[in-house]
Design a protein around this motif. Structure first.
Motif, PDB file in Angstrom:
ATOM      1  N   ILE A  57     -10.358 -41.385  71.477  1.00 16.75           N
ATOM      2  CA  ILE A  57     -10.190 -42.788  71.124  1.00 16.75           C
ATOM      3  C   ILE A  57      -8.756 -43.182  71.438  1.00 16.75           C
ATOM      4  O   ILE A  57      -7.802 -42.516  71.013  1.00 16.75           O
ATOM      5  CB  ILE A  57     -10.481 -43.041  69.631  1.00 16.75           C
ATOM      6  CG1 ILE A  57     -11.956 -42.784  69.325  1.00 16.75           C
ATOM      7  CG2 ILE A  57     -10.098 -44.471  69.241  1.00 16.75           C
ATOM      8  CD1 ILE A  57     -12.301 -42.903  67.846  1.00 16.75           C
ATOM      9  N   VAL A  58      -8.601 -44.263  72.196  1.00 12.53           N
ATOM     10  CA  VAL A  58      -7.285 -44.797  72.532  1.00 12.53           C
ATOM     11  C   VAL A  58      -7.195 -46.204  71.952  1.00 12.53           C
ATOM     12  O   VAL A  58      -8.004 -47.064  72.286  1.00 12.53           O
ATOM     13  CB  VAL A  58      -7.064 -44.842  74.059  1.00 12.53           C
ATOM     14  CG1 VAL A  58      -5.704 -45.470  74.375  1.00 12.53           C
ATOM     15  CG2 VAL A  58      -7.167 -43.451  74.659  1.00 12.53           C
ATOM     16  N   VAL A  59      -6.238 -46.414  71.060  1.00 14.38           N
ATOM     17  CA  VAL A  59      -6.003 -47.745  70.492  1.00 14.38           C
ATOM     18  C   VAL A  59      -4.823 -48.360  71.230  1.00 14.38           C
ATOM     19  O   VAL A  59      -3.766 -47.736  71.345  1.00 14.38           O
ATOM     20  CB  VAL A  59      -5.709 -47.681  68.990  1.00 14.38           C
ATOM     21  CG1 VAL A  59      -5.511 -49.095  68.427  1.00 14.38           C
ATOM     22  CG2 VAL A  59      -6.837 -46.972  68.253  1.00 14.38           C
ATOM     23  N   THR A  60      -4.998 -49.578  71.731  1.00  9.89           N
ATOM     24  CA  THR A  60      -3.916 -50.256  72.417  1.00  9.89           C
ATOM     25  C   THR A  60      -3.546 -51.519  71.663  1.00  9.89           C
ATOM     26  O   THR A  60      -4.405 -52.289  71.238  1.00  9.89           O
ATOM     27  CB  THR A  60      -4.281 -50.593  73.877  1.00  9.89           C
ATOM     28  OG1 THR A  60      -3.199 -51.310  74.481  1.00  9.89           O
ATOM     29  CG2 THR A  60      -5.540 -51.439  73.970  1.00  9.89           C
ATOM     30  N   GLY A  61      -2.246 -51.710  71.466  1.00  5.57           N
ATOM     31  CA  GLY A  61      -1.758 -52.885  70.750  1.00  5.57           C
ATOM     32  C   GLY A  61      -0.246 -52.838  70.691  1.00  5.57           C
ATOM     33  O   GLY A  61       0.391 -51.846  71.058  1.00  5.57           O
ATOM     34  N   MET A  62       0.322 -53.914  70.213  1.00  5.26           N
ATOM     35  CA  MET A  62       1.773 -54.009  70.056  1.00  5.26           C
ATOM     36  C   MET A  62       2.078 -54.429  68.630  1.00  5.26           C
ATOM     37  O   MET A  62       1.320 -55.176  68.013  1.00  5.26           O
ATOM     38  CB  MET A  62       2.356 -55.039  71.039  1.00  5.26           C
ATOM     39  CG  MET A  62       2.043 -54.757  72.503  1.00  5.26           C
ATOM     40  SD  MET A  62       2.845 -53.273  73.142  1.00  5.26           S
ATOM     41  CE  MET A  62       4.543 -53.838  73.249  1.00  5.26           C
ATOM     42  N   TRP A  95      -5.683 -40.239  82.228  1.00  2.00           N
ATOM     43  CA  TRP A  95      -6.855 -39.391  81.975  1.00  2.00           C
ATOM     44  C   TRP A  95      -8.020 -40.158  81.357  1.00  2.00           C
ATOM     45  O   TRP A  95      -9.127 -39.630  81.260  1.00  2.00           O
ATOM     46  CB  TRP A  95      -6.480 -38.226  81.071  1.00  2.00           C
ATOM     47  CG  TRP A  95      -5.789 -38.606  79.790  1.00  2.00           C
ATOM     48  CD1 TRP A  95      -4.450 -38.616  79.558  1.00  2.00           C
ATOM     49  CD2 TRP A  95      -6.410 -39.038  78.564  1.00  2.00           C
ATOM     50  NE1 TRP A  95      -4.176 -39.023  78.280  1.00  2.00           N
ATOM     51  CE2 TRP A  95      -5.366 -39.285  77.638  1.00  2.00           C
ATOM     52  CE3 TRP A  95      -7.730 -39.229  78.164  1.00  2.00           C
ATOM     53  CZ2 TRP A  95      -5.604 -39.727  76.340  1.00  2.00           C
ATOM     54  CZ3 TRP A  95      -7.977 -39.660  76.865  1.00  2.00           C
ATOM     55  CH2 TRP A  95      -6.922 -39.910  75.966  1.00  2.00           C
ATOM     56  N   VAL A  96      -7.818 -41.400  80.917  1.00  3.60           N
ATOM     57  CA  VAL A  96      -8.882 -42.152  80.244  1.00  3.60           C
ATOM     58  C   VAL A  96      -9.962 -42.530  81.252  1.00  3.60           C
ATOM     59  O   VAL A  96      -9.683 -43.043  82.337  1.00  3.60           O
ATOM     60  CB  VAL A  96      -8.322 -43.413  79.567  1.00  3.60           C
ATOM     61  CG1 VAL A  96      -9.458 -44.249  78.958  1.00  3.60           C
ATOM     62  CG2 VAL A  96      -7.320 -43.031  78.490  1.00  3.60           C
ATOM     63  N   GLY A  97     -11.214 -42.257  80.854  1.00  2.00           N
ATOM     64  CA  GLY A  97     -12.328 -42.553  81.756  1.00  2.00           C
ATOM     65  C   GLY A  97     -13.586 -42.949  81.015  1.00  2.00           C
ATOM     66  O   GLY A  97     -13.548 -43.400  79.861  1.00  2.00           O
ATOM     67  N   ALA A  98     -14.716 -42.736  81.659  1.00  2.00           N
ATOM     68  CA  ALA A  98     -15.993 -43.253  81.169  1.00  2.00           C
ATOM     69  C   ALA A  98     -16.457 -42.616  79.859  1.00  2.00           C
ATOM     70  O   ALA A  98     -17.310 -43.182  79.175  1.00  2.00           O
ATOM     71  CB  ALA A  98     -17.056 -43.059  82.246  1.00  2.00           C
ATOM     72  N   THR A  99     -15.932 -41.465  79.502  1.00  2.00           N
ATOM     73  CA  THR A  99     -16.378 -40.809  78.268  1.00  2.00           C
ATOM     74  C   THR A  99     -15.498 -41.147  77.065  1.00  2.00           C
ATOM     75  O   THR A  99     -15.691 -40.591  75.981  1.00  2.00           O
ATOM     76  CB  THR A  99     -16.392 -39.282  78.456  1.00  2.00           C
ATOM     77  OG1 THR A  99     -15.074 -38.837  78.806  1.00  2.00           O
ATOM     78  CG2 THR A  99     -17.371 -38.883  79.545  1.00  2.00           C
ATOM     79  N   ASP A 100     -14.550 -42.061  77.250  1.00  2.00           N
ATOM     80  CA  ASP A 100     -13.595 -42.386  76.181  1.00  2.00           C
ATOM     81  C   ASP A 100     -13.855 -43.779  75.623  1.00  2.00           C
ATOM     82  O   ASP A 100     -14.501 -44.625  76.253  1.00  2.00           O
ATOM     83  CB  ASP A 100     -12.159 -42.297  76.713  1.00  2.00           C
ATOM     84  CG  ASP A 100     -11.838 -40.918  77.264  1.00  2.00           C
ATOM     85  OD1 ASP A 100     -12.073 -39.932  76.545  1.00  2.00           O
ATOM     86  OD2 ASP A 100     -11.392 -40.834  78.424  1.00  2.00           O
ATOM     87  N   LEU A 101     -13.324 -44.023  74.427  1.00  2.00           N
ATOM     88  CA  LEU A 101     -13.438 -45.322  73.767  1.00  2.00           C
ATOM     89  C   LEU A 101     -12.043 -45.926  73.638  1.00  2.00           C
ATOM     90  O   LEU A 101     -11.136 -45.301  73.087  1.00  2.00           O
ATOM     91  CB  LEU A 101     -14.057 -45.167  72.371  1.00  2.00           C
ATOM     92  CG  LEU A 101     -14.026 -46.393  71.447  1.00  2.00           C
ATOM     93  CD1 LEU A 101     -14.810 -47.562  72.050  1.00  2.00           C
ATOM     94  CD2 LEU A 101     -14.563 -46.032  70.065  1.00  2.00           C
ATOM     95  N   VAL A 102     -11.892 -47.128  74.157  1.00  2.00           N
ATOM     96  CA  VAL A 102     -10.629 -47.859  74.045  1.00  2.00           C
ATOM     97  C   VAL A 102     -10.817 -48.984  73.028  1.00  2.00           C
ATOM     98  O   VAL A 102     -11.754 -49.778  73.138  1.00  2.00           O
ATOM     99  CB  VAL A 102     -10.175 -48.431  75.402  1.00  2.00           C
ATOM    100  CG1 VAL A 102      -8.944 -49.321  75.233  1.00  2.00           C
ATOM    101  CG2 VAL A 102      -9.879 -47.293  76.378  1.00  2.00           C
TER     102      VAL A 102
END
Length: 362
Positions: A57-62, A95-102
């Motif tokens: 899981i990758v969380v993106t924010g500021m 490395w983030v791809g189709a098997t990951d959740l953003v």
């Protein structure tokens, strides 16, 4: 700007000094939790589990949106069966791809860096959960990608809507089986926030009000804020951010045990020296230790106290980790607003940041 603690118990001055209504917005944290949990359910957050658990899981924010990712990571804990990371930039890790959740989080739905990462995640085929304002560019990206979107019903500046951004992420983790979540958990968090808001209310005088008391301890000092555990380190980071923006006040934050290997050096520096004959305390450092009830770094505190550096200890309250984190954050949010008001500063606008955003968007 002069520190005038008597302002804190003058209701007329508090009201006049807070035209942006930061104190009422801070008091709305419990309502944010309940609304965000309802919105996550209505968005069918459970749908995230249909394709199984993601690789990461990758969380993106500021700013506070990124802090929502830190909250998610610490609530999932070290035992999580997958990595949970936060990206504070406009670039998605290679490395983030189709098997990951953003998870793309932006209260306004317009943060340029978050939009760039969300769009890149869609191009790479990653699953996307978007949390932000309705009818925003982030909402449009989610709609075009047929991705989940949870609206944030914002009240005041983005930083004042932390729980509107964080609760959907925790609810998503519950849907994925990473944490145990149920309506009772979020209601317990809301009740803890209501209790803290009642204790820190403007009409409560300084000698019994923990938010005003903390503001008075921080005033005329340089706070060095340490979290004694991973959970309280998130609250330490939040307190520093709120001091920057609400009170326009410098602070340093860190996490133990790492801070004991480097930041501890400041207790022997020029800002740790105090003139006992001076009329006021002067601008010396103050150590603020945020801890959970069972965690008290006694050896470190003795090293600090032996050097006559003032220390404030704040113990988290609550049974569940999310409850403990929420009450610490609420106390810090109040303290930062009261510190601003004690200096005669409006806690809501941050002109320098607004100017920077305007210049970088041109």
């Amino acid at each position: 700007m002069i520190w005038e603690p008597e302002r804190l118990d003058d209701q007329a001055l508090l009201s006049a000094g807070d035209p942006g209504a930061m104190l009422p917005v801070v008091a709305s944290a419990a309502a944010q939790v309940r609304t965000a949990h309802r919105n996550a359910g209505e968005a069918d957050i459970a749908r995230l589990a249909q394709d199984g658990r993601p690789r990461a899981i990758v969380v993106t924010g500021m700013g506070s949106a990124a802090l929502a990712g830190d909250i998610l990571a610490v609530i999932c804990g070290y035992g999580a069966p997958l990595p949970v990371i936060t990206v504070r930039s406009g670039r998605l890790p290679g490395w983030v791809g189709a098997t990951d959740l953003v998870m793309a989080v932006s209260c306004s739905g317009r943060t340029a860096e978050t939009l760039a990462v969300a769009a890149e995640a869609v191009r790479r085929g990653a699953s996307l959960l978007a949390v932000g304002a309705q009818d925003s560019p982030l909402h449009a990206i989610a709609t075009q990608a047929s991705a989940l979107f949870v609206p944030v019903e914002a009240n005041g500046p983005s930083r004042a809507n932390l729980w509107g951004m964080a609760v959907p992420l925790v609810a998503a983790a519950g849907a994925l089986g990473l944490v145990q979540t149920d309506p009772d958990l979020f209601e317990g968090v809301a009740k803890g926030l209501e209790d803290m808001a009642n204790r820190c209310r403007p009409s409560s005088e300084s000698f019994v009000n923990p938010g005003k008391a903390l503001a008075m301890e921080l005033a005329e000092s340089v706070p060095v804020i340490w979290g004694a555990t991973p959970l309280t380190a998130v609250a330490a980071h939040r307190l520093a951010l709120q001091l920057y923006e609400n009170a326009k006040y410098p602070a340093q934050w860190g996490a133990l045990p790492e801070a004991g290997h480097n930041q501890l050096g400041v207790v022997e520096g020029p800002l740790a020296e105090r003139d006992i004959f001076a009329e006021s305390a002067g601008r010396t450092i103050r150590l603020v230790v945020l801890r959970e009830p069972e965690e008290r770094p006694i050896s470190l505190l003795r090293v600090v106290e032996d050097r006559d550096v003032p220390v404030s200890e704040l113990a988290a309250e609550g049974a569940h980790p999310l409850e403990r984190l929420a009450t610490l954050i609420e106390l810090g949010d109040y303290a930062s607003a009261y510190l601003a008001l004690g200096y005669g500063i409006d806690p809501t606008p941050v002109t320098a940041i607004t100017e920077l955003k305007s210049r970088t968007s041109q």
